[in-house]
Design an enzyme around this catalytic site. Structure first.
Site, mmCIF file in Angstrom:
data_model
loop_
_atom_site.group_PDB
_atom_site.id
_atom_site.type_symbol
_atom_site.label_atom_id
_atom_site.label_comp_id
_atom_site.label_asym_id
_atom_site.label_seq_id
_atom_site.Cartn_x
_atom_site.Cartn_y
_atom_site.Cartn_z
ATOM 1 C CG HIS A 148 -108.700 42.584 -3.437
ATOM 2 N ND1 HIS A 148 -108.864 43.141 -4.683
ATOM 3 C CD2 HIS A 148 -109.951 42.375 -2.961
ATOM 4 C CE1 HIS A 148 -110.156 43.273 -4.940
ATOM 5 N NE2 HIS A 148 -110.848 42.811 -3.920
ATOM 6 C CG HIS A 179 -114.514 39.469 -2.171
ATOM 7 N ND1 HIS A 179 -114.935 40.429 -1.278
ATOM 8 C CD2 HIS A 179 -113.619 40.088 -2.979
ATOM 9 C CE1 HIS A 179 -114.327 41.576 -1.549
ATOM 10 N NE2 HIS A 179 -113.520 41.407 -2.560
ATOM 11 C CD GLU A 217 -113.701 42.405 -6.500
ATOM 12 O OE1 GLU A 217 -113.284 42.103 -5.363
ATOM 13 O OE2 GLU A 217 -113.830 43.575 -6.904
HETATM 14 CO CO CO Z 1 -112.860 43.107 -3.613
#
Ligand code: CO
Length: 138
Positions: free
Chosen positions: A7, A80, A131
Site C-alpha cells: 500500500h 509512506h 514500511e
Molecule cells: Co502503512
C-alpha cells in the site's frame, strides 16, 4: 528482498474528504470502513485497488504523529510506501546490517493489517518513509 507493493500511505486531515476524492473523482469502488488504532494515534481507511491499496491516515488524538506531517502539508499527501517481505525479522536484521535506521525500538509492531511491520527512516531511503510488512496470506 522487498516483495509486492502492499500500500501507499496517504496522510489526510479528513478521511471523509479523501474517500470522496478516491470514490467520486477517481472511481474507486472498494473502500473499507474507517477504523481507529488509538495506540498509534491514527484513523485508517483502506481503498482497495486491483494490485495494491491506498491507506488513508487521519490523526487520532492530540498525540498523533500525523499532526506533524499535516503541520508541514496541511492538505495531506504521500506519507509512506509499504512493501511486503517474507520474513520481517530477517528483513529488519538485514536492513540494520546495511546501516539503515529502524524507527522506534526496532521491534516489529502489529500494523493496520494485523501483521508485524517496521518503518525505515527516510534519511536512508531517498527521503521516503518505508514500511516493511510481513506478507499477509494472499
Ligand atoms: Co502503512
Amino acid at each position: 528482498m522487498i516483495g509486492r507493493l502492499n500500500h501507499v500511505g496517504i496522510a489526510t486531515p479528513s478521511i471523509e474528504k479523501s474517500v470522496a476524492v478516491y470514490r467520486d473523482l477517481l472511481g474507486a469502488t472498494r473502500i473499507g470502513e474507517r477504523f481507529a488504532i488509538p495506540e498509534q494515534g491514527v484513523w485508517v481507511c483502506f481503498v482497495d485497488l486491483p494490485n495494491a491499496q491506498i491507506e488513508l491516515i487521519e490523526p487520532y488524538g492530540d498525540a498523533s504523529p500525523i499532526h506533524g506531517f499535516l503541520a508541514k502539508s496541511p492538505a495531506g499527501g504521500q506519507h509512506h510506501v509499504c512493501f511486503e517481505v517474507a520474513d520481517i525479522i530477517a528483513a529488519r536484521d538485514a536492513m540494520r546490517a546495511k546501516g539503515a535506521t529502524i524507527l522506534g525500538t526496532g521491534e516489529p509492531r502489529i500494523g493496520a493489517h494485523g501483521v508485524p511491520v517496521i518503518f525505515l527512516h527516510p534519511r536512508d531511503m531517498g527521503g521516503v518513509l518505508i514500511e516493511l510488512m510481513a506478507e499477509p496470506v494472499h
